[in-house]
Design a protein around this motif. Structure first.
Motif, mmCIF file in Angstrom:
data_model
loop_
_atom_site.group_PDB
_atom_site.id
_atom_site.type_symbol
_atom_site.label_atom_id
_atom_site.label_comp_id
_atom_site.label_asym_id
_atom_site.label_seq_id
_atom_site.Cartn_x
_atom_site.Cartn_y
_atom_site.Cartn_z
ATOM 1 N N MET A 140 33.719 13.394 29.427
ATOM 2 C CA MET A 140 33.586 14.579 28.542
ATOM 3 C C MET A 140 32.081 15.441 28.855
ATOM 4 S SD MET A 140 34.591 13.321 24.729
ATOM 5 C CE MET A 140 34.260 14.875 24.121
ATOM 6 N N LYS A 141 31.896 16.567 28.814
ATOM 7 C CA LYS A 141 30.770 17.220 29.350
ATOM 8 C C LYS A 141 29.878 17.414 28.203
ATOM 9 C CE LYS A 141 32.992 20.095 32.775
ATOM 10 N NZ LYS A 141 33.389 19.189 33.699
ATOM 11 N N THR A 142 30.227 17.123 26.945
ATOM 12 C CA THR A 142 29.466 17.525 25.906
ATOM 13 C C THR A 142 29.207 16.165 25.185
ATOM 14 O OG1 THR A 142 31.265 17.842 24.159
ATOM 15 C CG2 THR A 142 30.110 19.732 25.368
ATOM 16 N N LYS A 143 28.088 16.143 24.420
ATOM 17 C CA LYS A 143 27.366 14.800 24.013
ATOM 18 C C LYS A 143 27.327 14.972 22.499
ATOM 19 C CE LYS A 143 26.939 12.523 27.645
ATOM 20 N NZ LYS A 143 27.953 11.438 28.180
ATOM 21 N N LYS A 144 27.678 14.068 21.411
ATOM 22 C CA LYS A 144 27.243 14.211 20.172
ATOM 23 C C LYS A 144 25.863 14.208 19.936
ATOM 24 C CE LYS A 144 27.876 11.636 15.865
ATOM 25 N NZ LYS A 144 28.198 10.306 15.054
ATOM 26 N N LEU A 145 25.255 15.198 19.203
ATOM 27 C CA LEU A 145 24.075 15.319 18.887
ATOM 28 C C LEU A 145 23.514 14.794 17.375
ATOM 29 C CD1 LEU A 145 23.394 19.002 20.174
ATOM 30 C CD2 LEU A 145 22.925 16.800 21.328
ATOM 31 N N VAL A 146 22.326 14.430 17.116
ATOM 32 C CA VAL A 146 21.768 14.071 15.813
ATOM 33 C C VAL A 146 20.514 14.774 15.539
ATOM 34 C CG1 VAL A 146 22.928 11.667 15.867
ATOM 35 C CG2 VAL A 146 20.635 12.150 16.876
ATOM 36 N N LEU A 147 20.251 14.862 14.278
ATOM 37 C CA LEU A 147 18.867 15.541 14.277
ATOM 38 C C LEU A 147 17.668 14.554 13.920
ATOM 39 C CD1 LEU A 147 17.932 18.226 13.589
ATOM 40 C CD2 LEU A 147 18.481 18.003 11.237
ATOM 41 N N GLU A 148 16.619 14.535 14.666
ATOM 42 C CA GLU A 148 15.667 13.582 14.566
ATOM 43 C C GLU A 148 14.534 14.111 13.866
ATOM 44 O OE1 GLU A 148 15.061 10.196 15.890
ATOM 45 O OE2 GLU A 148 17.089 10.259 15.910
ATOM 46 N N LEU A 149 13.682 13.429 13.157
ATOM 47 C CA LEU A 149 12.454 13.986 12.513
ATOM 48 C C LEU A 149 11.271 13.203 13.550
ATOM 49 C CD1 LEU A 149 10.784 15.072 10.024
ATOM 50 C CD2 LEU A 149 11.365 12.860 9.012
ATOM 51 N N SER A 150 10.246 14.186 13.806
ATOM 52 C CA SER A 150 9.059 13.800 14.566
ATOM 53 C C SER A 150 7.914 14.116 13.336
ATOM 54 C CB SER A 150 8.816 14.702 15.494
ATOM 55 O OG SER A 150 7.534 14.290 16.107
ATOM 56 N N GLU A 151 6.978 12.847 13.416
ATOM 57 C CA GLU A 151 5.941 13.140 12.621
ATOM 58 C C GLU A 151 4.702 13.360 13.318
ATOM 59 O OE1 GLU A 151 5.862 10.124 9.467
ATOM 60 O OE2 GLU A 151 8.100 10.275 9.264
#
Length: 103
Positions: free
Chosen positions: A36-47
């Protein structure tokens, strides 16, 4: 002195920004026998602390308003933009899985 403490408090809260990141666990890609060319993404929080200058005015109300504006605007904008990227990226990832890998 109060204004400086208020600025420090608000800036520490506004230092939180969101960004899209590739997920550690790729469930759909693991189920797919094709690459697969696409990847699953998640939302990260940077402090990370963000630098913010609200001018060198001695007007306490002007500085407090500026700090409050940026404290609300930066995290909200970051969440909307990064959340949209994650949403669209995951939709494309799912569509790729459905069209190529689902049997």
């Amino acid at each position: 002195m109060r204004i400086l403490l208020l600025c420090a408090l608000v800036l520490s809260m506004s230092g939180c920004v969101f960004y899209p990141k590739e997920a550690n666990k790729q469930d759909l890609a693991a189920k797919c026998h094709k690459s697969m060319k696409t990847k699953k993404l998640v939302l990260e929080l940077s402090e990370n602390q963000m630098a913010l200058t609200c001018g060198h005015s001695h007007n306490a109300q002007g500085n407090a308003g500026c700090v409050a504006l940026f404290a609300a605007l930066i995290p909200a904008t970051s969440l909307v933009v990064s959340g949209s990227i994650v949403l669209v990226g995951n939709a494309l990832h799912w569509l790729e899985y459905e069209s190529q890998c689902r049997t």
